[in-house]
Design a protein around this motif. Structure first.
Motif, PDB file in Angstrom:
ATOM      1  N   ARG A   1       0.880  -1.388   0.308  1.00  0.00           N
ATOM      2  CA  ARG A   1       0.043  -0.118  -0.041  1.00  0.00           C
ATOM      3  C   ARG A   1       0.883   1.310   0.143  1.00  0.00           C
ATOM      4  O   ARG A   1       0.523   2.090  -0.577  1.00  0.00           O
TER       5      ARG A   1
ATOM      6  N   THR B   1      -2.921   7.034  -5.871  1.00  0.00           N
ATOM      7  CA  THR B   1      -4.327   7.172  -6.488  1.00  0.00           C
ATOM      8  C   THR B   1      -4.172   7.155  -8.042  1.00  0.00           C
ATOM      9  O   THR B   1      -5.111   6.635  -8.589  1.00  0.00           O
TER      10      THR B   1
ATOM     11  N   LEU C   1      -4.624   3.320  -5.549  1.00  0.00           N
ATOM     12  CA  LEU C   1      -5.587   3.508  -4.388  1.00  0.00           C
ATOM     13  C   LEU C   1      -6.692   4.247  -4.481  1.00  0.00           C
ATOM     14  O   LEU C   1      -6.924   4.795  -5.441  1.00  0.00           O
TER      15      LEU C   1
ATOM     16  N   ARG D   1      -9.977   5.958  -2.271  1.00  0.00           N
ATOM     17  CA  ARG D   1     -10.764   6.245  -1.002  1.00  0.00           C
ATOM     18  C   ARG D   1     -12.159   5.816  -0.929  1.00  0.00           C
ATOM     19  O   ARG D   1     -12.914   6.090  -1.651  1.00  0.00           O
ATOM     20  N   GLU D   2     -12.593   4.948   0.088  1.00  0.00           N
ATOM     21  CA  GLU D   2     -14.017   4.585   0.177  1.00  0.00           C
ATOM     22  C   GLU D   2     -14.603   5.545   1.067  1.00  0.00           C
ATOM     23  O   GLU D   2     -14.305   6.439   1.560  1.00  0.00           O
TER      24      GLU D   2
ATOM     25  N   ASN E   1     -15.875   9.627   0.721  1.00  0.00           N
ATOM     26  CA  ASN E   1     -14.518   9.444   0.440  1.00  0.00           C
ATOM     27  C   ASN E   1     -13.802   9.652   1.870  1.00  0.00           C
ATOM     28  O   ASN E   1     -12.543  10.391   1.846  1.00  0.00           O
TER      29      ASN E   1
ATOM     30  N   GLN F   1      -8.098   3.749   2.537  1.00  0.00           N
ATOM     31  CA  GLN F   1      -7.775   3.799   1.174  1.00  0.00           C
ATOM     32  C   GLN F   1      -7.551   2.365   0.866  1.00  0.00           C
ATOM     33  O   GLN F   1      -6.951   1.447   1.754  1.00  0.00           O
TER      34      GLN F   1
END
Length: 211
Positions: free
Chosen positions: A128, A133, A150, A152-153, A160, A164
């Motif tokens: 990671r 991104t 990556l 962002r959830e 966001n 990540q």
């Protein structure tokens, strides 16, 4: 008053525990040494038969033990549920599935082997902290082109604001055609085996081989 304080502490503890569990489930950074396994990558899979029994057996049937256990590589591990859904497609026109994995035909096993090869990233540890991104590209052991980034959830309805997650994508286009990627999210990341890195893939949205 005392009852109110006790209730408040209990609720606070529950809240903290829930947040902690969600954090790691969403792909949060593990504490130091939390994800270290002393055996090889294949031994790790075999130590979790409830999740990887079929995968580990297929790796051996395809003769890919050394490739999976190669020093310094990354293995993107599809769960057995993903493979089971693949079998539904692979054996859809058969009257009955093979009695055991060792009874799978040569043509089908060749296809399975190629699929497994594309889950192996040779000579590179994908972790990671090295990803962004923006996209990065690496070849697979099977000659495919893998892409990592990556994302962002969301968290508790906040866009966001979650952890990540690593996205693993594979180019599914035929040679000479425009690249076309299919993607799957990593649900457990940066597990360290004695020889490399293991990234566990989401089985709810992913069918083995990106089918």
């Amino acid at each position: 008053m005392i009852k109110s304080i006790v209730l408040f502490i209990a609720l606070a503890t529950l809240f903290v525990s829930a947040c902690s569990d969600d954090y790691f489930a969403d792909g949060g950074i593990l504490p130091e040494n939390a994800g270290v396994f002393e055996g090889s990558t294949l031994e790790y899979l075999e130590s979790h038969p409830e999740t990887f029994d079929t995968l580990a057996t297929l790796i051996r049937l395809c003769g890919l033990e050394n490739a999976v256990n190669q020093e310094g590589n990354t293995f993107l591990a599809p769960k057995d549920y993903s493979i089971h859904n693949y079998f539904k497609l692979l054996f859809a026109e058969m009257d009955a599935w093979p009695a055991s994995l060792s009874d799978i035909g040569a043509d089908e096993l060749t296809e399975i082997e190629q699929n497994i090869r594309n889950y192996i990233i040779p000579d590179r540890k994908i972790i990671r902290s090295d990803l962004k991104t923006s996209y990065s590209y690496v070849p697979t052991y099977g000659g495919g082109k893998a892409r990592f980034n990556l994302v962002r959830e969301d968290y508790l309805g906040n866009v966001n604001m979650g952890a990540q997650a690593i996205m693993f994508s594979l180019n599914m286009a035929e040679e000479g055609q425009k690249e076309h990627y299919q993607s799957v999210r990593v649900v457990v990341s940066d597990l360290q085996s004695a020889n490399g890195v293991i990234q566990v893939l989401d089985s709810d949205t992913h069918i083995f081989g990106f089918n």
